[in-house]
Design a protein around this motif. Sequence first.
Motif, PDB file in Angstrom:
ATOM      1  N   TYR A   1      13.688   5.890  -9.496  1.00 34.53           N
ATOM      2  CA  TYR A   1      12.575   6.211  -8.602  1.00 34.53           C
ATOM      3  C   TYR A   1      11.853   4.926  -8.213  1.00 34.53           C
ATOM      4  CZ  TYR A   1       8.528   8.659  -6.716  1.00 34.53           C
ATOM      5  OH  TYR A   1       7.538   9.128  -5.897  1.00 34.53           O
ATOM      6  N   ARG A   2      11.707   4.712  -6.938  1.00 36.19           N
ATOM      7  CA  ARG A   2      11.142   3.462  -6.433  1.00 36.19           C
ATOM      8  C   ARG A   2       9.621   3.495  -6.370  1.00 36.19           C
ATOM      9  NH1 ARG A   2      15.597   2.967  -1.702  1.00 36.19           N
ATOM     10  NH2 ARG A   2      17.293   2.311  -3.053  1.00 36.19           N
ATOM     11  N   SER A   3       9.033   2.383  -6.766  1.00 32.40           N
ATOM     12  CA  SER A   3       7.591   2.214  -6.603  1.00 32.40           C
ATOM     13  C   SER A   3       7.286   2.113  -5.119  1.00 32.40           C
ATOM     14  CB  SER A   3       7.133   0.956  -7.337  1.00 32.40           C
ATOM     15  OG  SER A   3       7.345   1.094  -8.728  1.00 32.40           O
ATOM     16  N   LEU A   4       6.013   2.312  -4.764  1.00 32.36           N
ATOM     17  CA  LEU A   4       5.676   2.295  -3.353  1.00 32.36           C
ATOM     18  C   LEU A   4       4.238   1.879  -3.127  1.00 32.36           C
ATOM     19  CD1 LEU A   4       3.966   5.181  -2.576  1.00 32.36           C
ATOM     20  CD2 LEU A   4       6.163   6.070  -3.269  1.00 32.36           C
ATOM     21  N   ALA A   5       3.968   1.546  -1.883  1.00 31.77           N
ATOM     22  CA  ALA A   5       2.619   1.228  -1.430  1.00 31.77           C
ATOM     23  C   ALA A   5       2.268   2.204  -0.315  1.00 31.77           C
ATOM     24  CB  ALA A   5       2.551  -0.207  -0.918  1.00 31.77           C
ATOM     25  N   ASP A   6       1.100   2.822  -0.431  1.00 34.03           N
ATOM     26  CA  ASP A   6       0.637   3.783   0.565  1.00 34.03           C
ATOM     27  C   ASP A   6      -0.598   3.199   1.242  1.00 34.03           C
ATOM     28  OD1 ASP A   6      -0.402   5.869   2.055  1.00 34.03           O
ATOM     29  OD2 ASP A   6      -0.240   7.348   0.454  1.00 34.03           O
ATOM     30  N   LYS A   7      -0.407   2.622   2.419  1.00 34.98           N
ATOM     31  CA  LYS A   7      -1.502   1.962   3.135  1.00 34.98           C
ATOM     32  C   LYS A   7      -2.578   2.956   3.553  1.00 34.98           C
ATOM     33  CE  LYS A   7      -3.700  -1.379   5.059  1.00 34.98           C
ATOM     34  NZ  LYS A   7      -4.523  -2.248   4.261  1.00 34.98           N
ATOM     35  N   THR A   8      -2.207   4.198   3.817  1.00 35.76           N
ATOM     36  CA  THR A   8      -3.204   5.172   4.256  1.00 35.76           C
ATOM     37  C   THR A   8      -4.244   5.437   3.173  1.00 35.76           C
ATOM     38  OG1 THR A   8      -1.859   7.060   3.539  1.00 35.76           O
ATOM     39  CG2 THR A   8      -1.571   6.298   5.813  1.00 35.76           C
ATOM     40  N   ARG A   9      -3.856   5.221   1.912  1.00 32.90           N
ATOM     41  CA  ARG A   9      -4.784   5.435   0.791  1.00 32.90           C
ATOM     42  C   ARG A   9      -5.094   4.156   0.028  1.00 32.90           C
ATOM     43  NH1 ARG A   9      -1.838  10.583  -1.790  1.00 32.90           N
ATOM     44  NH2 ARG A   9      -1.700   9.067  -3.441  1.00 32.90           N
ATOM     45  N   ASN A  10      -4.608   2.996   0.531  1.00 24.97           N
ATOM     46  CA  ASN A  10      -4.763   1.722  -0.180  1.00 24.97           C
ATOM     47  C   ASN A  10      -4.371   1.862  -1.640  1.00 24.97           C
ATOM     48  OD1 ASN A  10      -5.450  -0.045   1.848  1.00 24.97           O
ATOM     49  ND2 ASN A  10      -7.642   0.247   1.603  1.00 24.97           N
ATOM     50  N   LEU A  11      -3.200   2.431  -1.859  1.00 29.71           N
ATOM     51  CA  LEU A  11      -2.751   2.786  -3.202  1.00 29.71           C
ATOM     52  C   LEU A  11      -1.345   2.251  -3.464  1.00 29.71           C
ATOM     53  CD1 LEU A  11      -3.298   4.518  -5.794  1.00 29.71           C
ATOM     54  CD2 LEU A  11      -2.153   6.394  -4.583  1.00 29.71           C
ATOM     55  N   ILE A  12      -1.194   1.693  -4.652  1.00 30.63           N
ATOM     56  CA  ILE A  12       0.113   1.258  -5.135  1.00 30.63           C
ATOM     57  C   ILE A  12       0.527   2.226  -6.227  1.00 30.63           C
ATOM     58  CG2 ILE A  12       1.341  -0.586  -6.356  1.00 30.63           C
ATOM     59  CD1 ILE A  12      -0.769  -2.514  -5.084  1.00 30.63           C
ATOM     60  N   ILE A  13       1.736   2.743  -6.129  1.00 33.56           N
ATOM     61  CA  ILE A  13       2.259   3.662  -7.138  1.00 33.56           C
ATOM     62  C   ILE A  13       3.450   2.974  -7.805  1.00 33.56           C
ATOM     63  CG2 ILE A  13       3.278   5.928  -7.556  1.00 33.56           C
ATOM     64  CD1 ILE A  13       1.734   6.853  -4.993  1.00 33.56           C
ATOM     65  N   ILE A  14       3.323   2.746  -9.116  1.00 33.21           N
ATOM     66  CA  ILE A  14       4.319   1.993  -9.868  1.00 33.21           C
ATOM     67  C   ILE A  14       5.035   2.910 -10.846  1.00 33.21           C
ATOM     68  CG2 ILE A  14       4.674   0.090 -11.507  1.00 33.21           C
ATOM     69  CD1 ILE A  14       3.801  -0.813  -8.686  1.00 33.21           C
ATOM     70  N   ASN A  15       6.355   2.941 -10.748  1.00 29.11           N
ATOM     71  CA  ASN A  15       7.170   3.680 -11.709  1.00 29.11           C
ATOM     72  C   ASN A  15       7.389   2.777 -12.923  1.00 29.11           C
ATOM     73  OD1 ASN A  15       8.938   5.253 -13.160  1.00 29.11           O
ATOM     74  ND2 ASN A  15      10.665   4.925 -11.779  1.00 29.11           N
ATOM     75  N   THR A  16       6.706   3.074 -14.005  1.00 27.45           N
ATOM     76  CA  THR A  16       6.797   2.240 -15.214  1.00 27.45           C
ATOM     77  C   THR A  16       8.119   2.419 -15.945  1.00 27.45           C
ATOM     78  OG1 THR A  16       5.656   3.928 -16.527  1.00 27.45           O
ATOM     79  CG2 THR A  16       4.299   2.193 -15.530  1.00 27.45           C
ATOM     80  N   ASN A  17       8.934   3.358 -15.495  1.00 24.39           N
ATOM     81  CA  ASN A  17      10.245   3.600 -16.103  1.00 24.39           C
ATOM     82  C   ASN A  17      11.373   2.995 -15.269  1.00 24.39           C
ATOM     83  OD1 ASN A  17      11.867   4.744 -18.170  1.00 24.39           O
ATOM     84  ND2 ASN A  17      12.420   6.419 -16.795  1.00 24.39           N
ATOM     85  N   TRP A  18      11.061   2.036 -14.403  1.00 25.51           N
ATOM     86  CA  TRP A  18      12.065   1.396 -13.540  1.00 25.51           C
ATOM     87  C   TRP A  18      13.201   0.843 -14.378  1.00 25.51           C
ATOM     88  CZ3 TRP A  18      13.750   1.461  -8.852  1.00 25.51           C
ATOM     89  CH2 TRP A  18      14.483   0.397  -8.313  1.00 25.51           C
TER      90      TRP A  18
ATOM     91  N   THR B   1       1.840  -0.458   7.625  1.00 29.59           N
ATOM     92  CA  THR B   1       1.347   0.902   7.816  1.00 29.59           C
ATOM     93  C   THR B   1       2.223   1.907   7.085  1.00 29.59           C
ATOM     94  OG1 THR B   1       2.637   1.100   9.841  1.00 29.59           O
ATOM     95  CG2 THR B   1       0.344   0.376  10.061  1.00 29.59           C
ATOM     96  N   GLY B   2       1.641   3.054   6.811  1.00 28.05           N
ATOM     97  CA  GLY B   2       2.381   4.146   6.193  1.00 28.05           C
ATOM     98  C   GLY B   2       2.734   3.871   4.748  1.00 28.05           C
ATOM     99  N   ILE B   3       3.921   4.322   4.362  1.00 31.06           N
ATOM    100  CA  ILE B   3       4.379   4.191   2.985  1.00 31.06           C
ATOM    101  C   ILE B   3       5.584   3.256   2.957  1.00 31.06           C
ATOM    102  CG2 ILE B   3       5.395   5.412   1.034  1.00 31.06           C
ATOM    103  CD1 ILE B   3       3.734   7.847   1.846  1.00 31.06           C
TER     104      ILE B   3
END
Length: 135
Positions: A28-45, A67-69
């Motif tokens: 599962y890939r980590s991602l950046a969501d610009k619409t929410r200024n949020l970084i989501i990190i999968n710690t099980n990478w 922009t976007g995700i």
Amino acid sequence: MNDLIQFLFDFAFDQGFGIAQICKDEEYRSLADKTRNLIIINTNWKNRNELPFIIGHEIGHLMDGDTGISNYCGNALTSKERHADLYSLNLIFDYATIQYDSFEEPHDFMQQYGIPNRMFDDTVDLFRNNDDLLF
């Protein structure tokens, strides 16, 4: 690695970005969501040593105003991905410099900080441009 991750999280928070840590499948890939200024990190990478680089990469997407995700794909197929990779490399290099870590070889730096092999040429260039900080 924990100190580096904390440095990156603090940097993200200072920029006004939120961070969510999740534990999903190792693909599962980590991602950046610009619409929410949020970084989501999968710690099980699948490559745990690469987590700091991934965090820096996602910060790079938000700093660039992408922009976007944006998902971490593990290769720089687009200019957006390449720019996020370079941002991460430079951010981690800055951390190493602050820590007074010195490396004579780019490969040693990459191994110590979990920089992916695809960044070797860029790391060599970074070392050439900053040789006064490394020796």
